[in-house]
Design a protein around this motif. Sequence first.
Motif, mmCIF file in Angstrom:
data_model
loop_
_atom_site.group_PDB
_atom_site.id
_atom_site.type_symbol
_atom_site.label_atom_id
_atom_site.label_comp_id
_atom_site.label_asym_id
_atom_site.label_seq_id
_atom_site.Cartn_x
_atom_site.Cartn_y
_atom_site.Cartn_z
ATOM 1 N N ALA A 59 -3.868 -3.336 -5.334
ATOM 2 C CA ALA A 59 -2.481 -2.891 -5.452
ATOM 3 C C ALA A 59 -1.809 -3.607 -6.606
ATOM 4 O O ALA A 59 -2.216 -4.707 -7.024
ATOM 5 C CB ALA A 59 -1.720 -3.152 -4.151
ATOM 6 N N LEU A 73 -1.393 1.837 -6.220
ATOM 7 C CA LEU A 73 -2.598 1.492 -5.472
ATOM 8 C C LEU A 73 -3.794 1.993 -6.264
ATOM 9 O O LEU A 73 -3.645 2.848 -7.142
ATOM 10 C CB LEU A 73 -2.579 2.127 -4.073
ATOM 11 N N TRP A 101 -5.482 8.704 2.029
ATOM 12 C CA TRP A 101 -4.608 7.566 2.310
ATOM 13 C C TRP A 101 -3.957 7.676 3.686
ATOM 14 O O TRP A 101 -3.649 8.773 4.145
ATOM 15 C CB TRP A 101 -3.508 7.462 1.255
ATOM 16 N N ILE A 156 -1.979 -0.925 4.445
ATOM 17 C CA ILE A 156 -2.434 0.218 3.654
ATOM 18 C C ILE A 156 -3.864 0.525 4.050
ATOM 19 O O ILE A 156 -4.730 -0.361 4.014
ATOM 20 C CB ILE A 156 -2.366 -0.077 2.145
ATOM 21 N N LEU A 180 -0.244 -5.473 2.236
ATOM 22 C CA LEU A 180 0.550 -5.521 1.013
ATOM 23 C C LEU A 180 1.874 -6.233 1.287
ATOM 24 O O LEU A 180 2.676 -5.766 2.110
ATOM 25 C CB LEU A 180 0.809 -4.096 0.516
#
Length: 738
Positions: A59, A73, A101, A156, A180
Amino acid sequence: MNHRFHFRFPAFAWLLALALLLLGAARDTHAQAGALQLRGLGGPGAVVTTERVRAELVAHAPEGVAPGQPLWLGLSITHQPEWHTYWKNPGDSGLPTQLEWQLPAGLEAGAIAWPLPKIIRVGPLANYGYEDRLLLPVPVQVASDFQAPDGDTLTIRLHASWLVCRVECIPEEGNFTLQLPVRSATALHAEAFARAQARQPVAFEGQSTAKVAGERLQLRIEGLPAALRGQDLALFPETPEVLEHAALPGSGWTQAWDGTAWTADWPLSAMRGETPAELPLVVAPAAAQGDGPVGWRSVAKVEGRWDSVPVAGVSPALAAALAANAQQAPAAAPAPGSASLWFALLGGLLGGLILNLMPCVFPVLAIKIVGFARHGQNQRLQRLNGLAYGAGVLLSFLALGGLLLALRAAGQQLGWGFQLQSPGLVAAMAALFTLLGLNLAGMFEFGRMLPQRWAGAQLRHPVAESFLSGVLAVAIASPCTAPFMGASLGLAIDMPAAQALTVFAALGVGMALPYVLASWVPALVRWLPRPGAWMKTFRHAMAFPMFATVAWLVWVLGQQSGIDGAGALLVLLVALSALVWALTLAGKTRWLLGGLMLLGTLWLGSAIGPHITRAAAAESPQAAVAGDWQPWSAERVASLTAAGTPVFVDFTAAWCVTCQVNKHTTLNRDEVRADFAARGVALLRADWTRRDPAITAALAALGRSGVPVYVLYAPGKPPQVMTELLSPAEVHAALQTL
């Protein structure tokens, strides 16, 4: 007779074997389901490592996660030498990397910002892809009403799938998780994102057209930078199957400068579909450039229409492979029908009989032999035990066959012995056999470590114990392929489920038949001595085949997960043995020391256990196989035979005992190797230790569903499939036909 001489294992030990055989295999396979299946990847964490790539979820949020602030990302892929993955348009073959995702509320991922690829030529094919190090960046939009969570991080999650190729291609995938930070900067990979941004093609305002002229497309791009004029350019069409990617400059396509406009005349693809209204293109200097943009993107308007190909979607390479498979199928096995069903049933029965002679079945047979001596004076009980053992074998084969058929129907590329392609299941089997070996060696008695009610149930239900020992026999025998089994299982896989299950039942009947006959015909076992002290000595001796099985399983795991995985398993097996020893102590010492040992074992499992299921570190191509053997691929077989070179392929796996026996008795013999060399035979080894869909497909094309399989490919002749128990004489006879 004193009960300490009784050669029994409690029912729960056999039930554990069945659970490991079925539930572990099903769980491991389900966790890796997908149309393109890798060799056992995935799991929590931001990094997934395979033999070919190292993939990491990264990231870039230099201002934290907030509305209006930049957030990127990306999937970072480091390729092993000679391996590559693909661009959005892979070219003549391949598949683009796909990212799925799972983001927290308020975050929305955009499309991949694809860096400029390179042209990768493999034989007659031209592909667009990446080698060495690659970052696929993805912009993320943070909603204007985004509210930071109570915690300090966002979770994430990403599921990524990619096709990695050298000459052979391996579909892989992985599950990634990244924490993150929300309020602090994340810029550890800023340089990598900057490099990826610098390799983005730049859009320009010039006009582009693509005019259809018969079987060719005439491109004209206006407005390119003046510094490019007069240079040769490389063209990357973003739309697949429009242009002939493998066309060579001068012969297949031409380019020229018409004043300020760059023009190209390119052949259309034989696999083209309907004519699009627009064609996005990327052009880049054919020679390396210094600073500045690396490529320019334009969208050309298509003028005219081409004739679409009636049947599209199959690449020339795939069509050639399908044609080769069609030629091989008649030599592999007869088409499904009544005759082939009887052939498969007979082969299954004979294969099951011979399976009793395989070294992997010996420990359980030894246990049952001692059982005959124990019940030699009680004919009724002996017969009941024989039938129970047979039922356990038969039902276990049906359960294993049903599971295999169900998983294949769900799209899995699996074959016989698939359960030992799971490193976790191999480790669990090693732990089970360690416990059984310690029991046989006299370190502990299951009955003394169990509640009295459970221990008494073991003695009250010897028939149930025989049934479950039949289950264990199948669990141990499953990695083996005896003569006649390969062709029978290959036929069964393509039959309707009911017919296929009858073939698995025939295997079970064949394997159980010798023991059942011996239990019903006492004359067959009268040579056994009467029960006595010799049984204790025999029991202790039988611990060593169990430990030998453990050593073999550790070696198998080493082939799958590397030396670190094998070492981690050995440490855990020592800890397990120490725990068992502690539980044999008396009084408070047992509970105090046992509790400490249990906590230590659990800690070790959490600390070093992940090494067991981790893929082995990639080896150099020279170290991938030993001696004169080279790694197998379908393309390599085709190219060698097309050049007039005969090819011998060893389809093998580390967990296949028969495969290892054949290596030592036949393939590694000096006279066999000399015969191969004298006739110029190329030696390829297809290692199926971990799941490999390409190998599974090749086995299916040969009418087989498991290993070992030995095939001699001679130019201009159908492939010659040899028997599972290979001999030097059979190899010499096959080579005489060249």
